[in-house]
Design a protein around this motif. Structure first.
Motif, PDB file in Angstrom:
ATOM      1  N   ASP A   1      -7.498  42.659  45.450  1.00 37.53           N
ATOM      2  CA  ASP A   1      -8.006  43.949  44.981  1.00 37.53           C
ATOM      3  C   ASP A   1      -8.057  43.935  43.456  1.00 37.53           C
ATOM      4  O   ASP A   1      -7.034  44.005  42.792  1.00 37.53           O
ATOM      5  CB  ASP A   1      -7.087  45.061  45.479  1.00 37.53           C
TER       6      ASP A   1
ATOM      7  N   GLY B   1      -7.633  50.805  43.541  1.00 38.05           N
ATOM      8  CA  GLY B   1      -6.716  50.340  44.585  1.00 38.05           C
ATOM      9  C   GLY B   1      -7.112  50.727  46.000  1.00 38.05           C
ATOM     10  O   GLY B   1      -6.274  50.769  46.906  1.00 38.05           O
TER      11      GLY B   1
ATOM     12  N   THR C   1      -6.420  48.083  48.635  1.00 35.52           N
ATOM     13  CA  THR C   1      -4.988  48.011  48.929  1.00 35.52           C
ATOM     14  C   THR C   1      -4.596  49.063  49.964  1.00 35.52           C
ATOM     15  O   THR C   1      -4.002  48.750  50.997  1.00 35.52           O
ATOM     16  CB  THR C   1      -4.170  48.199  47.629  1.00 35.52           C
TER      17      THR C   1
ATOM     18  N   LYS D   1      -0.208  51.772  47.650  1.00 41.34           N
ATOM     19  CA  LYS D   1      -0.469  51.186  46.320  1.00 41.34           C
ATOM     20  C   LYS D   1       0.495  51.713  45.255  1.00 41.34           C
ATOM     21  O   LYS D   1       0.749  51.045  44.259  1.00 41.34           O
ATOM     22  CB  LYS D   1      -1.921  51.417  45.902  1.00 41.34           C
TER      23      LYS D   1
ATOM     24  N   THR E   1       1.798  43.749  41.327  1.00 35.54           N
ATOM     25  CA  THR E   1       0.361  43.865  41.596  1.00 35.54           C
ATOM     26  C   THR E   1      -0.428  42.854  40.755  1.00 35.54           C
ATOM     27  O   THR E   1       0.144  42.106  39.965  1.00 35.54           O
ATOM     28  CB  THR E   1      -0.141  45.271  41.224  1.00 35.54           C
TER      29      THR E   1
ATOM     30  N   PRO F   1      -2.278  43.077  45.939  1.00 34.80           N
ATOM     31  CA  PRO F   1      -2.555  44.507  45.803  1.00 34.80           C
ATOM     32  C   PRO F   1      -2.784  44.942  44.355  1.00 34.80           C
ATOM     33  O   PRO F   1      -2.496  44.208  43.410  1.00 34.80           O
ATOM     34  CB  PRO F   1      -1.274  45.148  46.343  1.00 34.80           C
TER      35      PRO F   1
END
Length: 255
Positions: free
Chosen positions: A38, A43, A46, A53, A59, A86
């Motif tokens: 992502d 997001g 995600t 998220k 991340t 993510p």
């Protein structure tokens, strides 16, 4: 070696994230090992894959600023055969943090290279803008898949995107190719959808996927449940279409 596909269109609302989520999930349902990345600060990929998220520890942002390794950022097996890198809103600050950083266009490429061998496919959801994040996605990718909404202004902005892809190919990633165009939000009841498809076919010297993604209520509902369409409602027309698209993508790679 995993095939890396960036799903990109700087025009928002064309079904880009929907395509990235559901293509990833359908490929994994067909037995392929898939990594979804992502790269959009919103997001949505995600959360659309069922990951919160706002509560995820590491991340893509941590990866980009060098605060975490790619392994530390992975959410493993969010669904069978499907891992996720993510993202959340923190990523929007990455552009500023990268000012003056050497080789900033290649950060994601170099990190993903370390785990690429573990996957058959890597699907990258790009932000709806032609930013440093999109460029990072394109230096990482082998190909770019462009979702186009079946509406009057579909071709608007496409030439700009093509120009960006050409520039990245020329200066940063000579191996980058156009994966092709996939039509989304097709409404069989309107002549306009049909005209757009014909118009794009006439004007675009690109691979156009045979599978056309319909407008579908279930497809719109699925993300709010944190589920890809093939799990949320496997019998819906949206699920069937994305399964067909996944098969086409696999087949294209084998040619």
């Amino acid at each position: 070696m995993g095939r890396i596909i960036a799903v990109a269109n700087q025009k928002g609302g064309v079904g880009k994230t929907t395509t990235a989520i559901n293509l990833s999930s359908c490929l994994s349902a067909l037995g392929k090992r898939v990594l979804a990345i992502d790269m959009d600060p919103q997001g949505n990929m995600t959360s659309g894959l069922g990951v919160d998220k706002d509560n995820v520890e590491k991340t893509v942002y941590d990866l980009i600023i060098g605060r975490a390794t790619v392994e530390e950022c992975l959410c493993k097996e969010v669904f069978e055969n499907l891992d996720l890198l993510p993202t959340n809103i923190d990523l929007s600050a990455a552009e500023i943090e990268l000012i003056g950083v050497e080789n900033k266009e290649f950060i994601i490429r170099d990190e993903v290279a370390k785990i690429r061998g573990n996957y058959d496919f890597v699907i990258v959801d790009c932000p709806p803008s032609l930013s440093m994040l999109t460029i990072n996605a394109m230096t990482t990718a082998d190909t770019v898949l462009v979702p186009i909404q079946c509406e009057y202004y579909a071709l608007e902005g496409l030439s700009q995107l093509m120009h960006t892809i050409d520039l990245v190919k020329e200066r940063l990633n000579p191996d980058l190719e156009m994966e092709g165009v996939v039509f989304t939000m097709y409404n069989a009841r309107t002549n306009l959808s049909l005209q757009v498809v014909e118009n794009v076919k006439d004007n675009l010297d690109q691979t156009i996927y045979k599978t056309i993604i319909p407008r579908n209520i279930r497809l719109a509902e699925a993300p709010s449940h944190g589920l890809p369409i093939n799990i949320y409602d496997p019998k819906s027309s949206g699920a069937e279409s994305y399964m067909l698209l996944a098969e086409e993508v696999i087949h294209k790679g084998e040619e």
